[in-house]
Write a protein that holds these residues in place. Structure first.
Motif, PDB file in Angstrom:
ATOM      1  N   SER A 250      29.512  95.103 100.530  1.00 36.80           N
ATOM      2  CA  SER A 250      31.403  95.551 100.182  1.00 36.80           C
ATOM      3  C   SER A 250      32.253  94.993 100.655  1.00 36.80           C
ATOM      4  CB  SER A 250      31.388  97.017 100.116  1.00 36.80           C
ATOM      5  OG  SER A 250      30.325  97.745  99.621  1.00 36.80           O
ATOM      6  N   PHE A 251      32.856  93.972  99.774  1.00 34.98           N
ATOM      7  CA  PHE A 251      33.994  92.931 100.059  1.00 34.98           C
ATOM      8  C   PHE A 251      34.969  94.404 100.814  1.00 34.98           C
ATOM      9  CE2 PHE A 251      32.647  90.637  96.039  1.00 34.98           C
ATOM     10  CZ  PHE A 251      31.666  90.145  96.958  1.00 34.98           C
ATOM     11  N   GLY A 252      35.783  93.686 101.733  1.00 38.62           N
ATOM     12  CA  GLY A 252      36.819  94.387 102.136  1.00 38.62           C
ATOM     13  C   GLY A 252      37.992  94.559 101.284  1.00 38.62           C
ATOM     14  N   ARG A 253      38.603  93.556 100.101  1.00 44.39           N
ATOM     15  CA  ARG A 253      39.053  93.660  99.141  1.00 44.39           C
ATOM     16  C   ARG A 253      38.683  93.342  97.944  1.00 44.39           C
ATOM     17  NH1 ARG A 253      42.369  89.592  98.457  1.00 44.39           N
ATOM     18  NH2 ARG A 253      42.223  88.132 100.017  1.00 44.39           N
ATOM     19  N   ALA A 254      38.401  94.170  96.452  1.00 45.35           N
ATOM     20  CA  ALA A 254      37.715  92.872  95.577  1.00 45.35           C
ATOM     21  C   ALA A 254      38.527  91.640  95.103  1.00 45.35           C
ATOM     22  CB  ALA A 254      37.700  94.102  94.377  1.00 45.35           C
ATOM     23  N   THR A 255      37.135  90.853  94.843  1.00 42.64           N
ATOM     24  CA  THR A 255      37.992  89.658  94.755  1.00 42.64           C
ATOM     25  C   THR A 255      36.973  89.150  92.747  1.00 42.64           C
ATOM     26  OG1 THR A 255      37.915  87.666  95.189  1.00 42.64           O
ATOM     27  CG2 THR A 255      36.151  88.836  95.586  1.00 42.64           C
ATOM     28  N   GLY A 256      37.716  88.243  92.694  1.00 41.87           N
ATOM     29  CA  GLY A 256      37.106  87.906  91.030  1.00 41.87           C
ATOM     30  C   GLY A 256      37.058  86.161  91.667  1.00 41.87           C
ATOM     31  N   GLU A 257      36.673  85.891  92.420  1.00 41.58           N
ATOM     32  CA  GLU A 257      37.458  84.487  92.668  1.00 41.58           C
ATOM     33  C   GLU A 257      36.318  84.463  93.260  1.00 41.58           C
ATOM     34  OE1 GLU A 257      40.162  82.109  95.755  1.00 41.58           O
ATOM     35  OE2 GLU A 257      41.515  83.528  94.577  1.00 41.58           O
ATOM     36  N   TRP A 258      36.229  82.956  91.691  1.00 44.45           N
ATOM     37  CA  TRP A 258      34.768  82.483  92.460  1.00 44.45           C
ATOM     38  C   TRP A 258      34.390  81.330  94.104  1.00 44.45           C
ATOM     39  CZ3 TRP A 258      29.942  81.295  91.353  1.00 44.45           C
ATOM     40  CH2 TRP A 258      29.550  80.651  91.102  1.00 44.45           C
ATOM     41  N   GLN A 259      35.188  80.690  94.551  1.00 47.34           N
ATOM     42  CA  GLN A 259      34.770  80.367  96.013  1.00 47.34           C
ATOM     43  C   GLN A 259      33.906  81.294  96.821  1.00 47.34           C
ATOM     44  OE1 GLN A 259      34.800  77.503  96.484  1.00 47.34           O
ATOM     45  NE2 GLN A 259      34.211  77.984  98.826  1.00 47.34           N
ATOM     46  N   HIS A 260      35.032  82.793  96.495  1.00 42.30           N
ATOM     47  CA  HIS A 260      34.523  83.771  97.834  1.00 42.30           C
ATOM     48  C   HIS A 260      33.380  84.747  97.733  1.00 42.30           C
ATOM     49  CE1 HIS A 260      39.713  84.735  98.038  1.00 42.30           C
ATOM     50  NE2 HIS A 260      38.989  83.692  98.756  1.00 42.30           N
ATOM     51  N   LEU A 261      33.160  84.581  95.996  1.00 41.71           N
ATOM     52  CA  LEU A 261      31.443  85.383  96.142  1.00 41.71           C
ATOM     53  C   LEU A 261      30.426  84.176  96.115  1.00 41.71           C
ATOM     54  CD1 LEU A 261      32.996  86.390  92.372  1.00 41.71           C
ATOM     55  CD2 LEU A 261      32.668  87.920  93.893  1.00 41.71           C
ATOM     56  N   ARG A 262      31.213  83.029  96.023  1.00 37.51           N
ATOM     57  CA  ARG A 262      29.863  81.763  95.982  1.00 37.51           C
ATOM     58  C   ARG A 262      29.855  81.978  97.998  1.00 37.51           C
ATOM     59  NH1 ARG A 262      29.742  76.197  97.136  1.00 37.51           N
ATOM     60  NH2 ARG A 262      27.965  75.332  96.225  1.00 37.51           N
ATOM     61  N   GLU A 263      30.493  81.998  98.447  1.00 38.85           N
ATOM     62  CA  GLU A 263      30.358  82.186  99.451  1.00 38.85           C
ATOM     63  C   GLU A 263      29.999  83.412 100.729  1.00 38.85           C
ATOM     64  OE1 GLU A 263      34.684  81.601 101.731  1.00 38.85           O
ATOM     65  OE2 GLU A 263      34.609  79.630 100.580  1.00 38.85           O
ATOM     66  N   ALA A 264      30.476  84.306  99.605  1.00 39.26           N
ATOM     67  CA  ALA A 264      29.828  85.782 100.005  1.00 39.26           C
ATOM     68  C   ALA A 264      28.335  85.924 100.060  1.00 39.26           C
ATOM     69  CB  ALA A 264      30.056  87.174  99.097  1.00 39.26           C
TER      70      ALA A 264
END
Ligand code: MG
Length: 423
Positions: A250-264
């Motif tokens: 689970s993420f620290g806080r919700a995100t919709g950003e492509w770059q964050h999701l891609r890194e995860a």
């Protein structure tokens, strides 16, 4: 109580839903590039065909028309899996997919009669609404539910549904007849070590001293002993030594950003590949999912998932990361805030099978170099700390065109491939 709903011969059953003529015949599904057998019907198992058998070895049987071999159709299997989950969600409050074809469900607050009815209706509903045959095992713990499912599958007397309570005569009888190596999460090697202590079957283990065994072996073993006694202590998400490779967070806080999701997703894929190499396996496919926060009723919900084939059975981080990113690109939708992302590796084969499947890939001169590279990477990360070396850029020029000689249609996800009916 906890239920485990497990689809019978899942890949083959998905194919049979749309090709009923395959019913009752020996059917196998092949890894991508039609390399080796990764799923078998009961009839094919009975012919002695093992998992991982290279397809070319089966050519004679195939030509005589004795068996049917299909290319893997992961898009179909992934979608059918999502349908099974939807059917289960209609009937129970909590469904936790454990793998593409197995799902745990919570069955709380029911008396014996209601529990039996509920389990039976899950069994009927999945069959009715998806066409897939399943078995349902119910027990007070995950470990006993898993055992109950195994019984439902192996003995026709249960008619697909087996319910075990912690202390019944039936449970005692079954535990006495279950070798330790067959218990969920305990491997053959551990079974051999326990045999030296005189522990041979699940009943012996249930009555052993959990504290002592924990000291000499592991906390996983202690938990398994408690679970066999009916004390639930394995969380739904817990997959330590559970013979699956799933990395999610689970993420620290919700995100919709492509770059964050891609890194995860990149990081999860990389860790999954490390685990895969550690247990000396190869994966044929992977499953990627995203989840929004279902408790935030004020926000739009989106929980997409996708199963994708890897270019060939592999444990190399690079194609695994590249494939996971590609899957992410297909499921990600702008405008949602995701709370969790995960990668699961599917259809694991022993590394030795790779020697055979290498015969039909083009990059076999690269193979020893790739293996050395991955070993170096793992050694450095082990010595200097996780993520000392990690992947920032996707690999280019992946040989992405797959050979799929006998691929069925993606009946449920492509308009152009709907099942055709003649009148
Ligand atoms: Mg199954």
């Amino acid at each position: 109580m906890i239920g485990l709903v497990d689809c019978n011969n899942f890949y083959v059953s998905c194919e049979r839903v749309f090709q009923p003529s395959l019913e009752g015949r020996p059917v196998g599904v092949l890894s991508n590039n039609d390399g080796c057998v990764i799923a078998r019907s009961t009839e094919l198992k009975a012919m002695g065909v093992e998992m991982g058998t290279p397809a070319f070895r089966l050519q004679p049987c195939l030509q005589r028309g004795e068996i049917h071999l299909l290319s893997s159709n992961y898009e179909l299997y992934g979608d059918m899996s999502a349908r099974v989950r939807m059917v289960l969600e209609e009937g129970v409050d909590e469904v936790e997919p454990y793998s593409i074809d197995e799902m745990f469900v919570r069955l709380e607050g029911l008396d014996d009669a209601a529990l039996t009815r509920q389990a039976r209706s899950l069994y009927d509903d999945v069959r009715r609404y998806t066409g897939l045959p399943v078995c349902v095992g119910v027990g007070p713990t995950h470990t006993l539910a898993k055992l109950a499912n195994h019984m439902a599958k192996s003995s026709a007397a249960y008619q697909g549904v087996c319910i075990l309570t912690a202390d019944s005569d039936e449970t005692r009888y079954l535990l006495r007849h279950t070798p330790i190596g067959d218990i969920w999460g305990l491997g053959r090697r551990l079974a051999e070590r326990l045999a030296l202590l005189g522990l041979r079957n699940a009943w012996d283990l249930r009555n052993a001293d959990a504290k002592t065994l924990r000291r000499h072996h592991s906390v996983v073993l202690e938990r398994t002993i408690l679970e066999l006694r009916g004390i639930s202590c394995i969380a739904m998400q817990d997959d330590e030594a559970r013979r699956r490779i799933m990395v999610s967070r689970s993420f620290g806080r919700a995100t919709g950003e492509w770059q964050h999701l891609r890194e995860a997703i990149t990081q999860h894929a990389q860790h999954a590949a490390e685990k895969l190499r550690h247990q000396r396996s190869l994966a044929c496919a992977l499953y990627v999912f995203l989840k929004t926060n279902r408790h935030r009723h004020d926000q739009p919900q989106h929980t997409p998932e996708l199963v994708v084939a890897l270019p060939h059975p592999t444990n190399d981080s690079r194609p695994i990361i590249a494939t996971a990113r590609r899957a992410l690109a297909r499921i990600h939708r702008p405008g949602y805030r995701y709370m969790k992302a995960g990668v699961m590796l599917l259809d694991l084969l022993d590394t030795e099978h790779h020697q055979l499947s290498l015969l039909d890939t083009t990059d076999d001169t690269e193979h020893p170099r790739n293996e050395r590279l991955m070993t170096t990477l793992d050694t450095l990360n082990r010595r200097m700390g996780r993520n000392t070396i990690s992947f920032g850029l996707p690999t280019a020029n992946a040989p992405w065109k797959l050979r799929c000689g006998n691929l069925s249609s993606r009946y449920t996800t492509r308009w152009g491939e709907l099942l055709k009916v003649k009148a």
